[in-house]
Design a protein around this motif. Structure first.
Motif, PDB file in Angstrom:
ATOM      1  N   VAL A   9      -5.136   8.770   2.247  1.00 60.68           N
ATOM      2  CA  VAL A   9      -6.055   9.434   3.455  1.00 60.68           C
ATOM      3  C   VAL A   9      -5.749  10.937   3.562  1.00 60.68           C
ATOM      4  CG1 VAL A   9      -6.045   9.566   5.871  1.00 60.68           C
ATOM      5  CG2 VAL A   9      -5.953   7.347   4.592  1.00 60.68           C
TER       6      VAL A   9
ATOM      7  N   ARG B 298      -1.679   9.702  -5.229  1.00 56.77           N
ATOM      8  CA  ARG B 298      -2.081  11.055  -5.240  1.00 56.77           C
ATOM      9  C   ARG B 298      -2.147  11.236  -7.114  1.00 56.77           C
ATOM     10  NH1 ARG B 298       1.780  11.050  -1.522  1.00 56.77           N
ATOM     11  NH2 ARG B 298       0.872  11.458   0.661  1.00 56.77           N
TER      12      ARG B 298
ATOM     13  N   ARG C 249       0.693  -1.130  -0.004  1.00 59.27           N
ATOM     14  CA  ARG C 249       0.113   0.048  -0.075  1.00 59.27           C
ATOM     15  C   ARG C 249       0.881   1.276   0.095  1.00 59.27           C
ATOM     16  NH1 ARG C 249      -0.720   4.054   2.532  1.00 59.27           N
ATOM     17  NH2 ARG C 249       0.979   3.395   4.059  1.00 59.27           N
ATOM     18  N   ARG C 250       0.560   2.256  -0.845  1.00 60.52           N
ATOM     19  CA  ARG C 250       1.174   3.541  -0.875  1.00 60.52           C
ATOM     20  C   ARG C 250       0.040   4.544  -1.027  1.00 60.52           C
ATOM     21  NH1 ARG C 250       4.691   1.064   0.563  1.00 60.52           N
ATOM     22  NH2 ARG C 250       4.292   2.731   2.206  1.00 60.52           N
ATOM     23  N   SER C 251       0.428   5.672  -0.594  1.00 59.02           N
ATOM     24  CA  SER C 251      -0.627   6.886  -0.690  1.00 59.02           C
ATOM     25  C   SER C 251      -0.621   7.296  -2.258  1.00 59.02           C
ATOM     26  CB  SER C 251      -0.113   8.165   0.119  1.00 59.02           C
ATOM     27  OG  SER C 251      -0.453   7.779   1.469  1.00 59.02           O
TER      28      SER C 251
ATOM     29  N   ARG D 111      11.021   4.576   5.915  1.00 55.19           N
ATOM     30  CA  ARG D 111      10.606   4.501   7.047  1.00 55.19           C
ATOM     31  C   ARG D 111      11.753   4.486   8.284  1.00 55.19           C
ATOM     32  NH1 ARG D 111       5.800   5.206   4.493  1.00 55.19           N
ATOM     33  NH2 ARG D 111       4.160   4.349   5.660  1.00 55.19           N
TER      34      ARG D 111
END
Ligand SMILES: Cc1cc2nc3c(=O)[nH]c(=O)nc-3n(C[C@H](O)[C@H](O)[C@H](O)COP(=O)(O)O)c2cc1C
Length: 172
Positions: free
Chosen positions: A120, A14, A10-12, A159
């Motif tokens: 998110v 855009r 999962r990545r954000s 991270r």
């Protein structure tokens, strides 16, 4: 897809392909959301799916955290009156936010499973969104999740290491 795979994959997202997201998929995402843990099992959430261009265009100027124009938005709201009634101040000030966050992560992971991308978003004007969505005063928009088919999946942001953020038995 295995859970661990979705967690790491999962990545954000855009940037999205210009392709609508079927309503049944949005319903699946909300189904995943309502199975998130909920403090005192209050389940104070309400989810507003927004796909209509006109409605998205109204939201956009009040959501600086929203990059581009995703095909769909899921606005995660929580009912603060219900939270307070069932959980007092802790319910209103803390559990309501946490429940929205857990719901958002379930949406993120289910979206990953369905080949959808999400991001998110918390950078938005709550009052303005409340008005645009005609929410009653007790229902507060906590998070917006953009949803669509990824055009570009970014590299994973760095991270901090487990060693840096973890202690055993006591801090340090
Ligand atoms: C509470 C919260 C609020 C966030 N708000 C925004 C936002 O307003 N706009 C945005 O583009 N990304 C937002 N993000 C996404 C983070 O920027 C993103 O999760 C972080 O950079 C790590 O990238 P990754 O999700 O791809 O692992 C938010 C994430 C969280 C958990």
């Amino acid at each position: 897809m295995e859970v661990w795979e979705a967690i790491f994959k999962r990545r954000s997202i855009r940037s999205f392909r210009d392709e609508p997201v079927d309503n049944n998929l949005l319903i699946k995402l909300v189904e995943a959301a309502i199975w998130a843990p909920s403090g005192s099992n209050i389940q104070p959430w309400h989810f507003i799916a927004v796909s209509c261009e006109e409605q998205k265009a109204k939201i956009k100027p009040f959501a600086p955290g929203l990059t581009g124009m995703p095909p769909a938005l899921l606005v995660i709201c929580t009912d603060l009156a219900l939270c307070e009634r069932k959980g007092g101040r802790l319910g209103r000030d803390v559990l309501s936010l946490m429940d929205a966050a857990f719901a958002a992560q379930n949406i993120n992971l289910m979206a990953c499973e369905l080949g959808l991308g999400t991001c998110v978003i918390r950078s938005f004007n709550q009052g303005a969104i409340q008005e645009i969505l005609r929410l009653p005063p007790q229902l507060v928009p906590q998070l917006i999740v953009s949803v669509g088919y990824p055009e570009r999946v970014p590299q994973a942001p760095k991270r901090r290491s487990v060693q840096e953020v973890m202690s055993w038995e006591r801090y340090g």
